[in-house]
Scaffold this active site. Sequence first.
Site, PDB file in Angstrom:
ATOM      1  N   ASP A 202       0.212   5.228   1.325  1.00 16.63           N
ATOM      2  CA  ASP A 202      -0.557   6.220   2.300  1.00 16.63           C
ATOM      3  C   ASP A 202      -1.340   7.302   1.401  1.00 16.63           C
ATOM      4  OD1 ASP A 202      -0.277   4.775   4.673  1.00 16.63           O
ATOM      5  OD2 ASP A 202       1.418   6.213   5.315  1.00 16.63           O
TER       6      ASP A 202
ATOM      7  N   ARG B 104       9.658   7.717   5.402  1.00 12.69           N
ATOM      8  CA  ARG B 104       9.377   8.875   5.956  1.00 12.69           C
ATOM      9  C   ARG B 104      10.051   9.325   7.223  1.00 12.69           C
ATOM     10  NH1 ARG B 104       2.908   8.956   5.569  1.00 12.69           N
ATOM     11  NH2 ARG B 104       3.251  10.854   6.775  1.00 12.69           N
TER      12      ARG B 104
ATOM     13  N   ARG C  45       0.846  -1.148   0.061  1.00 18.83           N
ATOM     14  CA  ARG C  45      -0.078   0.049  -0.014  1.00 18.83           C
ATOM     15  C   ARG C  45       0.888   1.351   0.183  1.00 18.83           C
ATOM     16  NH1 ARG C  45      -2.529  -0.878   5.935  1.00 18.83           N
ATOM     17  NH2 ARG C  45      -2.337  -3.073   6.127  1.00 18.83           N
TER      18      ARG C  45
ATOM     19  N   TYR D 147      12.183   4.057  -3.377  1.00 20.00           N
ATOM     20  CA  TYR D 147      11.421   5.116  -3.158  1.00 20.00           C
ATOM     21  C   TYR D 147      12.467   6.452  -3.338  1.00 20.00           C
ATOM     22  CZ  TYR D 147       7.818   2.574  -0.557  1.00 20.00           C
ATOM     23  OH  TYR D 147       6.993   1.449  -0.322  1.00 20.00           O
TER      24      TYR D 147
END
Lengths: 247, 247
Positions: B53, B198, B51, B111
């Site tokens: 966010d 993050r 997933r 990422y």
Amino acid sequence: MKRLKATIAYDGSGFAGYQIQPDSRTVQVELMKVLKTIHKGKVTQVVASGRTDAKVHATGQVIHFDTEFSIPMSGWLRALNVLLPEDIRVNSIEEVDASFHARYHTTGKTYRYKWDRSQIISPFTRNYMVHVKQPLDVDAMRAAAQALIGTHDFSSFCAANTAVVDKVRTIWRVEFEERGNELHMVIEGSGFLYNMVRIIAGTLTEVGMGRRKAEELSGIVAAADRDAAGKTAAAHGLYLETVMYQS
Amino acid sequence: MKRLKATIAYDGSGFAGYQIQPDSRTVQVELMKVLKTIHKGKVTQVVASGRTDAKVHATGQVIHFDTEFSIPMSGWLRALNVLLPEDIRVNSIEEVDASFHARYHTTGKTYRYKWDRSQIISPFTRNYMVHVKQPLDVDAMRAAAQALIGTHDFSSFCAANTAVVDKVRTIWRVEFEERGNELHMVIEGSGFLYNMVRIIAGTLTEVGMGRRKAEELSGIVAAADRDAAGKTAAAHGLYLETVMYQS
């Protein structure tokens, strides 16, 4: 009373255009709301160099307004950017002579029009560039654009039913820049009629696609008839980039 | 029955994340809606590599689904992109072995995290980069990131109250790229815990701002305690860029 001139940028995606309208989110409404807050409830008029339509962006729109406050310019910059929504930013602000007028005193403007020529458009550019899958003959577009340079009656490139009578304008420069899949048209002139850049972009897109010949452009200008030109290109590819004033 | 693997991009701004949720616009819901239309009302399950966010973007998310239809891949690509909303695009699609699993068979992910260091953030990047006005010491961030390379228990960089038990992951690469005012962190590893990129971005931002020393990072990793690391950086700076599978 001081007159302040500010250069602002906005993402047109979330606005029904620049100009105040009932029940619509517009750039002018947001600016006036913030100035009303700063002036403790007193309404302050804001004058821009000109309107921009719904979805049209600006990187260098110019506005002016009057204030009785004596805040340093750095304070104005900070206060406006704190209070404004994130899709409008003030990039610079300065005090100008009380005779300065953001609309009446413009001596020229630069607009940019952006196409994305990727086979599949990126979800990140969908509101910021116009997608054209068909290959564009950029040399033909460049050649065609030469017919626009100079002083002409641009009636063919002006939305019908406009109130403006004098449709003579001067175009100084039309350039095409290629950046990978991006194609930009940069157009600079003394002033622009309603929808003029978008009708030029639309007509030149048709030249790029081979639907019209580059040589037709001078005839289209000479016709002084909106029906002679091509379609109005989509709003979200257009950016108001610079507004010029006599220095 | 065929199994299809698709690489998709989405602008996370308009989504409550990837995963299906009641009364929320999510990427999975939009994909399932379109597959239901294509399959004439039959519900098709969609499996993603993982997933993302709310507000997190993807340029290379991978999904799989099964279909009984025998449409050529070019037809699938066209149909999906016509039916999907413009903030989701399918960039490629191929038939894979029935044993392929988009989630279970990932061997690594890349990422990207983006900061905008302009004094005044552009209205065009507000949803796509995180604004940091304070100067960042990028060399210190680079040095600090070295402590993350290798195989570690990344409990310090995992949102508390997660169900995952094994928090050991391997990071292969953390690089910083500067492009004018933009700063990008590219991070590649075997897998990532919930909020891991993050929390890393947030902790390295604190190093860049001088609030933590680069040398502290190995201690933060060793602590295996979420409280040892910095704040979770904002979601809208994060992009899922690549998902790797054994070829």
